[in-house]
Design an enzyme around this catalytic site. Structure first.
Site, PDB file in Angstrom:
ATOM      1  N   ALA A  52       0.859  -1.182   0.000  1.00 56.29           N
ATOM      2  CA  ALA A  52       0.000   0.000   0.000  1.00 56.29           C
ATOM      3  C   ALA A  52       0.898   1.236   0.000  1.00 56.29           C
ATOM      4  O   ALA A  52       2.052   1.186   0.427  1.00 56.29           O
ATOM      5  CB  ALA A  52      -0.901  -0.023   1.230  1.00 56.29           C
TER       6      ALA A  52
ATOM      7  N   GLU B  68      -0.376  -9.375  -0.470  1.00 53.34           N
ATOM      8  CA  GLU B  68      -1.802  -9.634  -0.215  1.00 53.34           C
ATOM      9  C   GLU B  68      -2.608  -9.631  -1.510  1.00 53.34           C
ATOM     10  O   GLU B  68      -3.503 -10.461  -1.700  1.00 53.34           O
ATOM     11  CB  GLU B  68      -2.349  -8.583   0.767  1.00 53.34           C
TER      12      GLU B  68
ATOM     13  N   GLU C 234       4.850  -4.943   7.205  1.00 54.11           N
ATOM     14  CA  GLU C 234       4.111  -3.842   7.830  1.00 54.11           C
ATOM     15  C   GLU C 234       4.580  -3.547   9.254  1.00 54.11           C
ATOM     16  O   GLU C 234       4.500  -2.418   9.726  1.00 54.11           O
ATOM     17  CB  GLU C 234       2.605  -4.153   7.840  1.00 54.11           C
TER      18      GLU C 234
ATOM     19  N   GLY D 235       0.810  -5.039   0.994  1.00 54.21           N
ATOM     20  CA  GLY D 235      -0.378  -5.150   0.144  1.00 54.21           C
ATOM     21  C   GLY D 235      -0.089  -5.805  -1.197  1.00 54.21           C
ATOM     22  O   GLY D 235      -1.000  -6.375  -1.814  1.00 54.21           O
TER      23      GLY D 235
HETATM   24  N1  CAA Z   1       4.600   3.119  -0.825  1.00 55.94           N
HETATM   25  C1  CAA Z   1       5.023   4.272  -1.396  1.00 55.94           C
HETATM   26  N2  CAA Z   1       6.207   4.393  -2.040  1.00 55.94           N
HETATM   27  C2  CAA Z   1       6.993   3.301  -2.090  1.00 55.94           C
HETATM   28  C3  CAA Z   1       6.614   2.070  -1.509  1.00 55.94           C
HETATM   29  C4  CAA Z   1       5.339   2.004  -0.848  1.00 55.94           C
HETATM   30  N3  CAA Z   1       4.867   0.866  -0.291  1.00 55.94           N
HETATM   31  N4  CAA Z   1       7.604   1.183  -1.699  1.00 55.94           N
HETATM   32  C5  CAA Z   1       8.553   1.824  -2.390  1.00 55.94           C
HETATM   33  N5  CAA Z   1       8.195   3.098  -2.632  1.00 55.94           N
HETATM   34  C6  CAA Z   1       8.937   4.144  -3.342  1.00 55.94           C
HETATM   35  C7  CAA Z   1      10.116   4.643  -2.508  1.00 55.94           C
HETATM   36  O1  CAA Z   1       9.698   5.617  -1.579  1.00 55.94           O
HETATM   37  C8  CAA Z   1      11.022   5.203  -3.582  1.00 55.94           C
HETATM   38  O2  CAA Z   1      10.537   6.460  -3.955  1.00 55.94           O
HETATM   39  P1  CAA Z   1      11.591   7.695  -4.200  1.00 55.94           P
HETATM   40  O3  CAA Z   1      12.434   7.240  -5.353  1.00 55.94           O
HETATM   41  O4  CAA Z   1      10.701   8.847  -4.530  1.00 55.94           O
HETATM   42  O5  CAA Z   1      12.374   7.839  -2.943  1.00 55.94           O
HETATM   43  C9  CAA Z   1      10.787   4.256  -4.759  1.00 55.94           C
HETATM   44  O6  CAA Z   1       9.544   3.584  -4.496  1.00 55.94           O
HETATM   45  C10 CAA Z   1      11.860   3.204  -4.885  1.00 55.94           C
HETATM   46  O7  CAA Z   1      12.000   2.558  -3.621  1.00 55.94           O
HETATM   47  P2  CAA Z   1      13.422   2.342  -2.892  1.00 55.94           P
HETATM   48  O8  CAA Z   1      14.352   3.461  -3.233  1.00 55.94           O
HETATM   49  O9  CAA Z   1      13.145   2.093  -1.442  1.00 55.94           O
HETATM   50  O10 CAA Z   1      13.902   1.004  -3.630  1.00 55.94           O
HETATM   51  P3  CAA Z   1      14.829  -0.129  -3.057  1.00 55.94           P
HETATM   52  O11 CAA Z   1      15.120  -1.030  -4.215  1.00 55.94           O
HETATM   53  O12 CAA Z   1      15.964   0.420  -2.294  1.00 55.94           O
HETATM   54  O13 CAA Z   1      13.887  -0.927  -2.006  1.00 55.94           O
HETATM   55  C11 CAA Z   1      11.873  -1.980  -1.246  1.00 55.94           C
HETATM   56  C12 CAA Z   1      12.765  -1.597  -2.452  1.00 55.94           C
HETATM   57  C13 CAA Z   1      12.572  -3.025  -0.375  1.00 55.94           C
HETATM   58  C14 CAA Z   1      10.593  -2.577  -1.828  1.00 55.94           C
HETATM   59  C15 CAA Z   1      11.555  -0.726  -0.405  1.00 55.94           C
HETATM   60  O14 CAA Z   1      11.097   0.301  -1.262  1.00 55.94           O
HETATM   61  C16 CAA Z   1      10.544  -0.936   0.669  1.00 55.94           C
HETATM   62  O15 CAA Z   1      10.842  -1.489   1.713  1.00 55.94           O
HETATM   63  N6  CAA Z   1       9.279  -0.497   0.416  1.00 55.94           N
HETATM   64  C17 CAA Z   1       8.236  -0.542   1.389  1.00 55.94           C
HETATM   65  C18 CAA Z   1       7.644  -1.944   1.506  1.00 55.94           C
HETATM   66  C19 CAA Z   1       6.561  -1.966   2.561  1.00 55.94           C
HETATM   67  O16 CAA Z   1       6.773  -1.635   3.706  1.00 55.94           O
HETATM   68  N7  CAA Z   1       5.340  -2.399   2.173  1.00 55.94           N
HETATM   69  C20 CAA Z   1       4.213  -2.471   3.065  1.00 55.94           C
HETATM   70  C21 CAA Z   1       3.382  -1.236   2.947  1.00 55.94           C
HETATM   71  S1  CAA Z   1       2.057  -1.181   4.131  1.00 55.94           S
HETATM   72  C22 CAA Z   1       0.826  -2.135   3.496  1.00 55.94           C
HETATM   73  O17 CAA Z   1       0.952  -2.698   2.428  1.00 55.94           O
HETATM   74  C23 CAA Z   1      -0.427  -2.212   4.331  1.00 55.94           C
HETATM   75  C24 CAA Z   1      -1.403  -3.264   3.893  1.00 55.94           C
HETATM   76  O18 CAA Z   1      -1.288  -4.404   4.312  1.00 55.94           O
HETATM   77  C25 CAA Z   1      -2.535  -2.936   3.046  1.00 55.94           C
END
Ligand code: CAA
Length: 259
Positions: free
Chosen positions: A66, A113, A133, A110
């Site tokens: 998400a 999911e 999360e 998400g």
């Molecule tokens: N939401 C918004 N933006 C996201 C995102 C997310 N879930 N995941 C990645 N991005 C964005 C980053 O902010 C980044 O944007 P900028 O270039 O503007 O800074 C871009 O995508 C690229 O990401 P990274 O630079 O972090 O890329 P990476 O290769 O170093 O890492 C990753 C990749 C491991 C996937 C890392 O981005 C990450 O950990 N993302 C978050 C994953 C996460 O926590 N997901 C759970 C979300 S909560 C949820 O989903 C609730 C639910 O159950 C419904």
């Protein structure tokens, strides 16, 4: 409907393909994207020419979860009261035809999911699944704590939800989360092959098979077996059952008409 955050296409006029397309955010799932995904899948579901759907992302990310940027300032009133985050996530559950997730790269939160909401997952060998999360001070909110243990058992589901450890494609296949693992450059070819195979069968039968397997997760064994039997019996009222069995008996290829 014009789509901005997904790409929609068809293969052979039979397979509906939705590609999530927010590359800069690694296909982070926001309300607008989930609205578009729901609308596209519903349109394919209503189109009799379409027998199967595929949901996919980019090579780097199926979906990284998400949209954290959108969620960051939400209050309880926004999340619960206004249902801002997952309001439109269950649309995919209403889709009656088979939906395959073709997962390459990250399927996190998400994203994992969403993949699990599809009927089965074909993974590229670079796929990574996770429910991270907990690192954000929350828990999975779109079925992760429910569908993941059903797929991989309690121990691995707890491990992933509590430590945020990612599972690679090979472990995901061993654990039963994904049905097949293929080389990343063969992901769409393999998934299209599976989808086209499904399209060869009676849509009535594929929908019934999907409904019946899904029932296994909603009922006890006796009720589930009875549900299956009723659908099994009902299929003898279809022309496609006559066609399928007549074709077998007469050693010819069946031609199903979805009737
Ligand atoms: N939401 C918004 N933006 C996201 C995102 C997310 N879930 N995941 C990645 N991005 C964005 C980053 O902010 C980044 O944007 P900028 O270039 O503007 O800074 C871009 O995508 C690229 O990401 P990274 O630079 O972090 O890329 P990476 O290769 O170093 O890492 C990753 C990749 C491991 C996937 C890392 O981005 C990450 O950990 N993302 C978050 C994953 C996460 O926590 N997901 C759970 C979300 S909560 C949820 O989903 C609730 C639910 O159950 C419904």
């Amino acid at each position: 409907m014009a789509y901005e955050l997904i790409e929609v296409s068809t293969e052979a006029g039979k397979v509906g393909i939705v590609r999530l397309n927010r590359p800069k955010q690694l296909n982070a799932l926001n309300e607008a994207l989930m609205d578009e995904l729901g609308a596209a899948l519903k349109a394919f579901d209503a189109d009799e020419a379409i027998g199967c759907m595929i949901v996919t992302g980019s090579e780097k990310a199926f979906a990284a979860g998400a949209d954290i940027g959108a969620m960051a300032q939400y209050s309880f009133a926004d999340a619960y009261g206004r249902d801002y985050i997952t309001r439109n996530w269950e649309t995919i559950r209403s889709i009656r035809k088979p939906v395959i997730a073709a997962v390459s790269g990250f399927a996190l939160g998400g994203g994992c999911e969403l993949a699990m909401m599809c009927d089965f997952i074909i993974a590229a060998d670079n796929a990574k699944f996770g429910q991270p999360e907990i690192k954000l001070g929350i828990i999975p909110g779109a079925g992760g704590t429910q569908r993941l243990p059903r797929a991989v058992g309690k121990s691995k589901a707890m491990d992933m939800a509590l430590t945020a450890r990612m599972m690679d494609a090979q472990e995901a296949e061993r654990a039963g989360l994904v049905s097949r693992v293929v080389a990343v450059d063969k992901l769409m070819e393999e998934t299209l092959g599976a989808a086209l195979t499904i399209c060869e069968f009676s849509q009535i039968a594929t929908m019934a098979a999907k409904e019946s397997v899904n029932r296994a997760f909603e009922s006890g064994l006796s009720d589930g077996v009875m549900f299956e039997r009723r659908l099994f019996h009902a299929l003898f009222a279809t022309a496609d059952q006559k066609e399928g069995m007549d074709a077998f008996v007469n050693k010819r290829k069946p031609s199903f008409k979805n009737r």
